[in-house]
Enzyme design. Structure first.
Site, PDB file in Angstrom:
ATOM      1  N   THR A 218      -2.647   5.940 -22.368  1.00 50.28           N
ATOM      2  CA  THR A 218      -2.676   4.529 -21.767  1.00 50.28           C
ATOM      3  C   THR A 218      -1.209   4.027 -21.825  1.00 50.28           C
ATOM      4  O   THR A 218      -0.222   4.595 -22.572  1.00 50.28           O
ATOM      5  CB  THR A 218      -3.233   3.501 -22.575  1.00 50.28           C
ATOM      6  OG1 THR A 218      -2.625   3.366 -23.921  1.00 50.28           O
ATOM      7  CG2 THR A 218      -4.915   3.633 -22.673  1.00 50.28           C
TER       8      THR A 218
ATOM      9  N   LYS B 157      -0.743   0.245 -25.170  1.00 53.83           N
ATOM     10  CA  LYS B 157      -1.052   0.260 -26.631  1.00 53.83           C
ATOM     11  C   LYS B 157       0.424   0.479 -27.323  1.00 53.83           C
ATOM     12  O   LYS B 157       1.364  -0.229 -27.206  1.00 53.83           O
ATOM     13  CB  LYS B 157      -2.008   1.653 -27.063  1.00 53.83           C
ATOM     14  CG  LYS B 157      -3.436   1.058 -26.409  1.00 53.83           C
ATOM     15  CD  LYS B 157      -4.291   2.049 -26.431  1.00 53.83           C
ATOM     16  CE  LYS B 157      -5.720   1.635 -25.776  1.00 53.83           C
ATOM     17  NZ  LYS B 157      -6.707   2.815 -25.958  1.00 53.83           N
TER      18      LYS B 157
ATOM     19  N   ARG C  90      -0.780  -2.648 -18.498  1.00 58.61           N
ATOM     20  CA  ARG C  90      -2.051  -2.290 -18.718  1.00 58.61           C
ATOM     21  C   ARG C  90      -2.488  -1.099 -17.867  1.00 58.61           C
ATOM     22  O   ARG C  90      -2.803  -1.351 -16.556  1.00 58.61           O
ATOM     23  CB  ARG C  90      -3.204  -3.281 -18.794  1.00 58.61           C
ATOM     24  CG  ARG C  90      -4.441  -2.925 -18.771  1.00 58.61           C
ATOM     25  CD  ARG C  90      -5.451  -4.091 -19.174  1.00 58.61           C
ATOM     26  NE  ARG C  90      -5.094  -4.736 -20.429  1.00 58.61           N
ATOM     27  CZ  ARG C  90      -5.169  -4.419 -21.541  1.00 58.61           C
ATOM     28  NH1 ARG C  90      -5.991  -3.413 -21.884  1.00 58.61           N
ATOM     29  NH2 ARG C  90      -4.853  -5.006 -22.668  1.00 58.61           N
TER      30      ARG C  90
ATOM     31  N   TYR D 123       0.630  -1.152  -0.004  1.00 60.23           N
ATOM     32  CA  TYR D 123       0.136  -0.050   0.048  1.00 60.23           C
ATOM     33  C   TYR D 123       0.914   0.963  -0.100  1.00 60.23           C
ATOM     34  O   TYR D 123       1.828   1.494   0.786  1.00 60.23           O
ATOM     35  CB  TYR D 123      -0.972   0.161   1.022  1.00 60.23           C
ATOM     36  CG  TYR D 123      -2.262  -0.376   0.724  1.00 60.23           C
ATOM     37  CD1 TYR D 123      -3.018   0.805   0.119  1.00 60.23           C
ATOM     38  CD2 TYR D 123      -3.068  -1.371   1.324  1.00 60.23           C
ATOM     39  CE1 TYR D 123      -4.248   0.628  -0.365  1.00 60.23           C
ATOM     40  CE2 TYR D 123      -4.409  -1.513   0.674  1.00 60.23           C
ATOM     41  CZ  TYR D 123      -4.940  -0.442   0.129  1.00 60.23           C
ATOM     42  OH  TYR D 123      -6.330  -0.690  -0.418  1.00 60.23           O
TER      43      TYR D 123
ATOM     44  N   ASP E  64      -5.372  13.336 -25.590  1.00 59.23           N
ATOM     45  CA  ASP E  64      -5.609  11.957 -25.128  1.00 59.23           C
ATOM     46  C   ASP E  64      -4.776  11.130 -26.236  1.00 59.23           C
ATOM     47  O   ASP E  64      -5.371  10.720 -27.487  1.00 59.23           O
ATOM     48  CB  ASP E  64      -6.874  11.485 -25.218  1.00 59.23           C
ATOM     49  CG  ASP E  64      -7.137   9.847 -24.585  1.00 59.23           C
ATOM     50  OD1 ASP E  64      -6.255   9.143 -24.841  1.00 59.23           O
ATOM     51  OD2 ASP E  64      -8.329   9.473 -24.704  1.00 59.23           O
TER      52      ASP E  64
ATOM     53  N   GLU F  26      -0.632   4.882  -0.741  1.00 62.07           N
ATOM     54  CA  GLU F  26      -1.197   6.188  -0.814  1.00 62.07           C
ATOM     55  C   GLU F  26      -0.399   7.213  -0.621  1.00 62.07           C
ATOM     56  O   GLU F  26       0.428   7.179   0.185  1.00 62.07           O
ATOM     57  CB  GLU F  26      -2.706   6.105   0.000  1.00 62.07           C
ATOM     58  CG  GLU F  26      -3.654   5.096  -0.442  1.00 62.07           C
ATOM     59  CD  GLU F  26      -4.973   4.918   0.278  1.00 62.07           C
ATOM     60  OE1 GLU F  26      -5.032   5.825   1.506  1.00 62.07           O
ATOM     61  OE2 GLU F  26      -5.773   4.450  -0.092  1.00 62.07           O
TER      62      GLU F  26
HETATM   63  C1  LIG Z   1      -7.739   2.972 -25.008  1.00 64.71           C
HETATM   64  C2  LIG Z   1      -8.289   4.399 -24.902  1.00 64.71           C
HETATM   65  C3  LIG Z   1      -8.414   4.933 -23.594  1.00 64.71           C
HETATM   66  C4  LIG Z   1      -8.944   3.954 -22.328  1.00 64.71           C
HETATM   67  O1  LIG Z   1      -7.750   3.186 -21.942  1.00 64.71           O
HETATM   68  P1  LIG Z   1      -8.212   2.027 -20.991  1.00 64.71           P
HETATM   69  O2  LIG Z   1      -7.044   1.635 -20.383  1.00 64.71           O
HETATM   70  O3  LIG Z   1      -8.879   1.061 -21.766  1.00 64.71           O
HETATM   71  O4  LIG Z   1      -9.257   2.663 -19.940  1.00 64.71           O
HETATM   72  C5  LIG Z   1      -8.749   6.210 -23.621  1.00 64.71           C
HETATM   73  N1  LIG Z   1      -8.606   7.180 -24.571  1.00 64.71           N
HETATM   74  C6  LIG Z   1      -8.725   6.483 -25.892  1.00 64.71           C
HETATM   75  C7  LIG Z   1      -8.507   7.459 -27.029  1.00 64.71           C
HETATM   76  C8  LIG Z   1      -8.286   5.098 -26.142  1.00 64.71           C
HETATM   77  O5  LIG Z   1      -8.152   4.721 -27.237  1.00 64.71           O
END
Ligand SMILES: *Cc1c(COP(=O)(O)O)cnc(C)c1O
Length: 433
Positions: free
Chosen positions: A233, A236, A242, A61, A207, A63
């Site tokens: 993320t 990807k 993840r 933990y 994003d 936090e």
């Molecule tokens: C994949 C994705 C997310 C979310 O990611 P998670 O880890 O699945 O919550 C947010 N924004 C965009 C543009 C994405 O492609």
């Protein structure tokens, strides 16, 4: 309880404790090895990242932030989080990094919480033109908490039309403009978005969930100099565990993001995952990583060229990044059919709506096909051309069962030439960790 029982609880292998789950872990390793993984949001992370994710840091933990925790015994995990923060700042050229978001969705939630009040107006890319559910889907927290409005792509070019974005921004007068997408094959013009945000007095968020690896390797323009907040993320194109992270060019905005994550949204951070983010960001500083990201782009171009020569239409006609969006709207084949056909041919993709799609979201008229995972596995342009040929054949209306079996064998043969996780291929997906 005797000492030996106690010890065996702590030290038994999953294969002994839980054969059902052990079998599933092995079967999934086999599935990942034996099919050609082309889901654009997926990748294969490294053995090193798997080891960090499977480590004893999961027990801790922590936090708070490094040096400012609500729990004792954090002096070791503090070092892991500090390394992740320092590397994220270096890799993305940022002033501040928050590495605790459990996912990309949480990273976005934190960015909104840092910049907005409930009910504020936000302008983002339409979901059915390539945006993400956290960009204002009605049933998502984003659409329930904030007043989202959307821009899309032009019908003629399949690309974001910056004049339309400006017009929408002037109408909506948003507090925040969001750029970034889940199914957009072209480079987004971050400086133009920044200029529009300034014209209407909005903050600007990017994003970069899909393209973070390309950005880290500088094979795609970086949003960091232009945006107030950049979320991503880490699993990807970046190829890590993840999870999510947030970087900013401003210390104060960054501190607001930290407070939004904890105590705003999350409790204890996943320290094993944060250590794995540090490993992944360490990879991102290497020449090998940059070569792989550059090859992701050239592989996508080889794929797009092969599809195009085979008469397959794509949204915007091609790609600048790691994915193509096949457009089946002028054919009898649906996205759902296409996904099933490619699955039978040994290629895993997902059906995806195309802009102005007339079929419902459970059917769609598109296929999203990405190259990051296979590029990580080692494939190059020659293999991509062969895969394009397999896809073209599998999508022909006349393809027979025998031909389909042949296509599957060809896919399998390509995969066999590029072994995945050789140290794990011993029947156990956890053996070497
Ligand atoms: C994949 C994705 C997310 C979310 O990611 P998670 O880890 O699945 O919550 C947010 N924004 C965009 C543009 C994405 O492609």
């Amino acid at each position: 309880m005797s000492f030996s029982e106690d010890e065996s609880y702590l030290s038994k292998d999953v294969a002994d404790v839980d054969p059902d789950i052990a079998r599933i872990l092995g079967a999934e390793l086999e599935r990942q090895s034996e099919t050609l993984e082309m889901i654009a949001s997926e990748n294969f992370t490294s053995q090193a990242v798997l080891q960090a994710v499977g480590s004893v840091l999961t027990n801790k933990y922590a936090e708070g932030l490094p040096g400012k925790r609500y729990y004792g015994g954090c002096e070791v995990v503090d070092q892991a989080e500090q390394l992740a923060i320092d590397r994220a700042k270096q890799v993305f050229g940022a002033v501040h990094a928050s590495v605790q978001p459990h996912s990309g969705a949480t990273a976005n939630e934190a960015a909104y919480m840092a910049l907005l009040k409930p009910g504020d107006r936000v302008l983002a890319m339409a979901l059915d033109h390539g945006g993400h559910l956290t960009h204002g889907l009605k049933v998502n927290f984003s659409g329930r908490t904030y007043e989202f409005h959307h821009y899309g792509v032009s019908r003629e070019t399949g690309r974001i039309d910056m004049d339309e974005v400006r017009e929408r921004a002037k109408e909506v007068q948003p507090a925040l403009i969001v750029a970034g997408a889940s199914a957009y094959p072209r480079i987004i013009d971050f400086p133009a978005f920044r200029q529009i945000a300034d014209e209407v007095g909005a903050r600007f968020m990017v994003d970069m969930a899909h393209i973070a690896g390309l950005v880290a390797a500088e094979v795609h323009p970086s949003p960091v100099p232009f945006a107030d907040v950049v979320t991503t993320t880490t699993h990807k194109t970046l190829g890590g565990p993840r999870a999510g992270l947030v970087v900013t060019r401003d210390e104060e905005v960054g501190a607001a993001v930290d407070r939004a994550i904890f105590p705003g949204l999350q409790g204890g951070p996943l320290m094993h995952t944060i250590a794995a983010k540090a490993v992944c960001l360490g990879h991102a500083m290497t020449d090998e990583f940059r070569e792989r990201q550059a090859r992701t782009v050239t592989n996508t171009q080889a794929l797009a060229q092969g599809l195009s020569e085979g008469g397959i239409a794509m949204v915007s006609g091609g790609s600048d990044n790691h994915l193509v969006l096949v457009d089946l709207s002028d054919t009898d084949l649906t996205g759902k059919d296409g996904e099933e056909r490619l699955d039978r041919a040994g290629i895993t993709v997902n059906k995806n709506g195309v802009p102005f799609d007339e079929r419902p979201p459970t059917v769609t008229s598109g296929l999203r096909i990405g190259t990051p995972a296979l590029t990580t596995r080692g494939l190059g342009a020659d293999e991509m051309r062969e895969i394009a040929a397999i896809i073209v054949s599998a999508l022909q209306s006349t393809v027979s069962d025998d031909e389909m079996a042949e296509l599957r064998a060809r896919s399998g043969a390509i995969g066999d030439r590029f072994p995945l996780y050789p140290r794990l291929e011993t029947g156990s997906a956890v053996g070497a960790a």
